[in-house]
Design a protein around this motif. Structure first.
Motif, PDB file in Angstrom:
ATOM      1  N   THR A 103       0.801  -1.226   0.000  1.00 34.21           N
ATOM      2  CA  THR A 103       0.000   0.000   0.000  1.00 34.21           C
ATOM      3  C   THR A 103       0.834   1.276   0.000  1.00 34.21           C
ATOM      4  O   THR A 103       0.578   2.181  -0.810  1.00 34.21           O
ATOM      5  CB  THR A 103      -0.979   0.005   1.187  1.00 34.21           C
ATOM      6  OG1 THR A 103      -1.910  -1.070   1.036  1.00 34.21           O
ATOM      7  CG2 THR A 103      -1.756   1.311   1.254  1.00 34.21           C
ATOM      8  N   PRO A 104       1.872   1.427   0.857  1.00 37.87           N
ATOM      9  CA  PRO A 104       2.649   2.672   0.827  1.00 37.87           C
ATOM     10  C   PRO A 104       3.297   2.941  -0.524  1.00 37.87           C
ATOM     11  O   PRO A 104       3.381   4.088  -0.966  1.00 37.87           O
ATOM     12  CB  PRO A 104       3.711   2.450   1.916  1.00 37.87           C
ATOM     13  CG  PRO A 104       3.122   1.428   2.820  1.00 37.87           C
ATOM     14  CD  PRO A 104       2.319   0.538   1.944  1.00 37.87           C
ATOM     15  N   PHE A 105       3.757   1.891  -1.210  1.00 39.86           N
ATOM     16  CA  PHE A 105       4.432   2.071  -2.488  1.00 39.86           C
ATOM     17  C   PHE A 105       3.457   2.526  -3.573  1.00 39.86           C
ATOM     18  O   PHE A 105       3.801   3.353  -4.420  1.00 39.86           O
ATOM     19  CB  PHE A 105       5.126   0.772  -2.903  1.00 39.86           C
ATOM     20  CG  PHE A 105       6.235   0.361  -1.982  1.00 39.86           C
ATOM     21  CD1 PHE A 105       7.511   0.876  -2.143  1.00 39.86           C
ATOM     22  CD2 PHE A 105       6.011  -0.520  -0.938  1.00 39.86           C
ATOM     23  CE1 PHE A 105       8.540   0.510  -1.289  1.00 39.86           C
ATOM     24  CE2 PHE A 105       7.023  -0.889  -0.071  1.00 39.86           C
ATOM     25  CZ  PHE A 105       8.302  -0.372  -0.248  1.00 39.86           C
ATOM     26  N   PRO A 124      -3.868  10.393   7.695  1.00 37.36           N
ATOM     27  CA  PRO A 124      -3.673   8.965   7.382  1.00 37.36           C
ATOM     28  C   PRO A 124      -2.753   8.751   6.185  1.00 37.36           C
ATOM     29  O   PRO A 124      -2.023   7.760   6.139  1.00 37.36           O
ATOM     30  CB  PRO A 124      -5.099   8.461   7.093  1.00 37.36           C
ATOM     31  CG  PRO A 124      -5.901   9.676   6.811  1.00 37.36           C
ATOM     32  CD  PRO A 124      -5.295  10.773   7.616  1.00 37.36           C
ATOM     33  N   LEU A 125      -2.763   9.677   5.227  1.00 40.62           N
ATOM     34  CA  LEU A 125      -1.866   9.537   4.080  1.00 40.62           C
ATOM     35  C   LEU A 125      -0.409   9.639   4.517  1.00 40.62           C
ATOM     36  O   LEU A 125       0.449   8.885   4.053  1.00 40.62           O
ATOM     37  CB  LEU A 125      -2.181  10.612   3.031  1.00 40.62           C
ATOM     38  CG  LEU A 125      -3.470  10.423   2.241  1.00 40.62           C
ATOM     39  CD1 LEU A 125      -3.728  11.622   1.341  1.00 40.62           C
ATOM     40  CD2 LEU A 125      -3.410   9.143   1.420  1.00 40.62           C
ATOM     41  N   SER A 126      -0.127  10.569   5.415  1.00 39.86           N
ATOM     42  CA  SER A 126       1.240  10.702   5.933  1.00 39.86           C
ATOM     43  C   SER A 126       1.642   9.462   6.719  1.00 39.86           C
ATOM     44  O   SER A 126       2.790   8.999   6.637  1.00 39.86           O
ATOM     45  CB  SER A 126       1.335  11.944   6.825  1.00 39.86           C
ATOM     46  OG  SER A 126       2.635  12.060   7.378  1.00 39.86           O
ATOM     47  N   LEU A 127       0.692   8.900   7.467  1.00 38.88           N
ATOM     48  CA  LEU A 127       0.977   7.693   8.239  1.00 38.88           C
ATOM     49  C   LEU A 127       1.320   6.527   7.315  1.00 38.88           C
ATOM     50  O   LEU A 127       2.255   5.767   7.568  1.00 38.88           O
ATOM     51  CB  LEU A 127      -0.240   7.339   9.107  1.00 38.88           C
ATOM     52  CG  LEU A 127      -0.032   6.245  10.149  1.00 38.88           C
ATOM     53  CD1 LEU A 127       0.976   6.676  11.198  1.00 38.88           C
ATOM     54  CD2 LEU A 127      -1.367   5.879  10.798  1.00 38.88           C
ATOM     55  N   ILE A 128       0.568   6.417   6.211  1.00 41.60           N
ATOM     56  CA  ILE A 128       0.807   5.334   5.256  1.00 41.60           C
ATOM     57  C   ILE A 128       2.114   5.553   4.503  1.00 41.60           C
ATOM     58  O   ILE A 128       2.946   4.640   4.385  1.00 41.60           O
ATOM     59  CB  ILE A 128      -0.371   5.222   4.269  1.00 41.60           C
ATOM     60  CG1 ILE A 128      -1.632   4.743   4.987  1.00 41.60           C
ATOM     61  CG2 ILE A 128      -0.018   4.257   3.129  1.00 41.60           C
ATOM     62  CD1 ILE A 128      -2.882   4.802   4.136  1.00 41.60           C
ATOM     63  N   LEU A 129       2.296   6.780   3.992  1.00 41.40           N
ATOM     64  CA  LEU A 129       3.452   7.057   3.149  1.00 41.40           C
ATOM     65  C   LEU A 129       4.740   7.111   3.958  1.00 41.40           C
ATOM     66  O   LEU A 129       5.620   6.267   3.814  1.00 41.40           O
ATOM     67  CB  LEU A 129       3.245   8.373   2.399  1.00 41.40           C
ATOM     68  CG  LEU A 129       2.237   8.340   1.263  1.00 41.40           C
ATOM     69  CD1 LEU A 129       2.012   9.739   0.712  1.00 41.40           C
ATOM     70  CD2 LEU A 129       2.711   7.436   0.155  1.00 41.40           C
ATOM     71  N   PHE A 130       4.865   8.140   4.796  1.00 39.16           N
ATOM     72  CA  PHE A 130       6.100   8.317   5.553  1.00 39.16           C
ATOM     73  C   PHE A 130       6.281   7.207   6.582  1.00 39.16           C
ATOM     74  O   PHE A 130       7.324   6.555   6.646  1.00 39.16           O
ATOM     75  CB  PHE A 130       6.087   9.681   6.240  1.00 39.16           C
ATOM     76  CG  PHE A 130       7.343   9.967   7.021  1.00 39.16           C
ATOM     77  CD1 PHE A 130       8.462  10.482   6.395  1.00 39.16           C
ATOM     78  CD2 PHE A 130       7.402   9.708   8.378  1.00 39.16           C
ATOM     79  CE1 PHE A 130       9.627  10.727   7.107  1.00 39.16           C
ATOM     80  CE2 PHE A 130       8.558   9.953   9.111  1.00 39.16           C
ATOM     81  CZ  PHE A 130       9.673  10.467   8.470  1.00 39.16           C
ATOM     82  N   GLY A 131       5.236   6.977   7.383  1.00 39.85           N
ATOM     83  CA  GLY A 131       5.348   5.966   8.424  1.00 39.85           C
ATOM     84  C   GLY A 131       5.588   4.578   7.860  1.00 39.85           C
ATOM     85  O   GLY A 131       6.456   3.838   8.337  1.00 39.85           O
ATOM     86  N   GLY A 132       4.826   4.213   6.841  1.00 35.57           N
ATOM     87  CA  GLY A 132       4.945   2.874   6.275  1.00 35.57           C
ATOM     88  C   GLY A 132       6.277   2.636   5.591  1.00 35.57           C
ATOM     89  O   GLY A 132       6.941   1.621   5.822  1.00 35.57           O
ATOM     90  N   LEU A 133       6.692   3.568   4.745  1.00 37.96           N
ATOM     91  CA  LEU A 133       7.933   3.389   3.993  1.00 37.96           C
ATOM     92  C   LEU A 133       9.159   3.425   4.895  1.00 37.96           C
ATOM     93  O   LEU A 133      10.054   2.584   4.778  1.00 37.96           O
ATOM     94  CB  LEU A 133       8.048   4.467   2.907  1.00 37.96           C
ATOM     95  CG  LEU A 133       7.042   4.367   1.751  1.00 37.96           C
ATOM     96  CD1 LEU A 133       7.170   5.570   0.827  1.00 37.96           C
ATOM     97  CD2 LEU A 133       7.244   3.075   0.969  1.00 37.96           C
ATOM     98  N   VAL A 134       9.214   4.399   5.814  1.00 36.83           N
ATOM     99  CA  VAL A 134      10.397   4.539   6.668  1.00 36.83           C
ATOM    100  C   VAL A 134      10.503   3.384   7.659  1.00 36.83           C
ATOM    101  O   VAL A 134      11.590   2.841   7.884  1.00 36.83           O
ATOM    102  CB  VAL A 134      10.383   5.896   7.407  1.00 36.83           C
ATOM    103  CG1 VAL A 134      11.552   5.991   8.388  1.00 36.83           C
ATOM    104  CG2 VAL A 134      10.457   7.039   6.411  1.00 36.83           C
ATOM    105  N   SER A 135       9.384   2.990   8.257  1.00 37.50           N
ATOM    106  CA  SER A 135       9.443   1.883   9.225  1.00 37.50           C
ATOM    107  C   SER A 135       9.801   0.564   8.531  1.00 37.50           C
ATOM    108  O   SER A 135      10.517  -0.268   9.097  1.00 37.50           O
ATOM    109  CB  SER A 135       8.118   1.749   9.976  1.00 37.50           C
ATOM    110  OG  SER A 135       7.045   1.506   9.088  1.00 37.50           O
TER     111      SER A 135
END
Length: 306
Positions: A103-105, A124-135
Motif C-alpha cells: 500500500t505505501p508504495f 492517514p496519508l502521511s501515516l501510510i506514506l512516511f510511516g509505512g515506507l520509513v518503518s
C-alpha cells in the motif's frame, strides 16, 4: 536463543526475490498496456488501482498455503513465507501481509491531488506514506533478530530458507518497537508542518483555471502550480506558471493545442500575466502501478509577447 541464521532468509535473498517478482509484474503490465492502453489513459490516476489489485493477488495468493508460501522469485531463490510453526500461512493472512507491504508504495506514486493537503486526509496519508515506507526500511535493515518488516511483524510471519530446520525466534527487540513508534508519531506530526507551509496554501484562481481547461476536448486532468524562485524585491526572473495537462489523445507535439490552452488561461486569469512565462507540459500516457508509459513535451509561452 536467536533464530538460526540458516532458517531465516537473508535480506539479500529477499531483495533478489522481490526484484524477480517485480520483473514478472512489469511484464504483465507491459502486455496489458499493449491491449488496454486507451482504457488505462481514460482511467487516469485510477489506473493504478488495477496494478494494485494485480500485485495484491500475486503476492497474496502465491505467498499463501495455496502455493507453499512462494512467489516466483521466492521459489527461484529457495525461500518461503511461514508462521511461527514453520507452516505456510492462510490466504487471508497472506493477503493482509501483502496489503500492508504494497500500500505505501502504490499510494506514494499515485499523484494525489493538492486539494487533499488542507483536509484531514493528509494525516492517514502521511501515516501510510512516511510511516509505512520509513518503518519498513528501518526494520528490514536493522531488525537482525527476526528479520521481519512491519508486514511480517503484524501478521506474525517469517521469510525462511526452504531447506532448513526451524528455530523459534525471540520476540522482536523492544528498541525497534520504540523506534517504529517514534516514526509513526513523526509521520502524524508532519501534516501540521505542511498545513503551515506554502505547499498547503489554497490557490483558488489556479483551481478555477484548471476547471475551465478541463472543459476542452482531449484533456483529462490539469495540475497548475505557481512557481516563484526569485530573490524577492520584485525579481521575476525565475517566476512562472507551470501547467501539467494530461491528454486522452497523444497530441503532445500539437503546438496549436498548447497555444489554445495558453490563450484560455490568459483570458480567464489575470494573475497569470504577472507571473512570467507559461510552461505548458502536454502529457499522454498511463500508470497502472506495475507498468507505466509516458510521452510529454514542454511548450513555453512568454506572456509579454504571446
Amino acid at each position: 536463543m536467536l533464530a538460526s541464521p540458516d532458517w531465516l532468509s537473508s535480506l539479500s535473498r529477499r531483495i533478489g526475490a522481490l526484484v524477480i517478482d517485480a520483473a514478472v509484474l512489469v511484464s504483465v503490465g507491459f502486455v496489458l498496456g499493449l491491449v488496454f492502453e486507451s482504457y488505462f489513459v481514460e482511467l487516469s490516476v485510477w489506473a493504478r488501482a488495477i496494478g494494485f489489485v494485480i500485485a495484491l493477488l500475486h503476492f497474496g495468493i502465491l505467498n499463501s498455503e495455496l502455493n507453499n508460501g512462494q512467489t516466483i522469485g521466492k521459489r527461484l531463490l529457495a525461500i518461503r513465507v511461514v508462521n511461527l510453526h514453520n507452516e505456510s500461512v492462510k490466504l487471508d493472512v497472506s493477503l493482509l501481509r501483502s496489503l500492508i507491504l504494497i500500500t505505501p508504495f502504490f499510494v506514494q506514486g499515485s499523484g494525489l491531488p493538492s486539494a487533499l493537503l488542507p483536509t484531514l486526509w493528509i494525516y492517514p496519508l502521511s501515516l501510510i506514506l512516511f510511516g509505512g515506507l520509513v518503518s519498513t526500511a528501518y526494520l528490514m535493515l536493522f531488525n537482525r533478530r527476526t528479520r521481519q518488516g512491519p508486514h511480517d511483524w503484524i501478521c506474525r510471519t517469517f521469510v525462511v530458507n526452504l531447506e532448513s530446520d526451524p528455530n523459534r525466534p525471540e520476540p522482536i527487540w523492544l528498541g525497534h518497537s520504540v523506534v517504529v513508534g517514534f516514526i509513526l508519531v513523526l509521520a502524524l506530526s508532519l501534516p501540521a508542518a505542511v498545513l503551515q507551509s506554502n505547499i498547503a496554501q489554497p490557490q483558488p484562481d489556479l483551481d478555477r483555471s484548471a476547471e475551465l481547461l478541463m472543459r476542452l476536448d482531449t484533456i483529462s486532468r490539469v495540475q497548475m502550480t505557481r512557481v516563484d524562485a526569485g530573490r524577492g524585491d520584485g525579481d521575476a526572473e525565475n517566476r512562472f506558471t507551470s501547467v501539467q495537462v494530461m491528454l486522452t489523445e497523444n497530441r503532445v507535439n500539437d503546438a496549436d493545442l498548447a497555444a489554445a490552452i495558453a490563450e484560455r488561461l490568459l483570458q480567464e486569469n489575470d494573475r497569470v500575466r504577472t507571473q512570467g512565462p507559461l510552461m505548458i507540459n502536454l502529457t499522454y500516457g498511463y500508470d497502472i502501478g506495475i507498468f507505466s508509459r509516458w510521452d510529454s513535451r514542454m511548450h513555453r509561452f512568454n506572456v509579454a509577447e504571446d
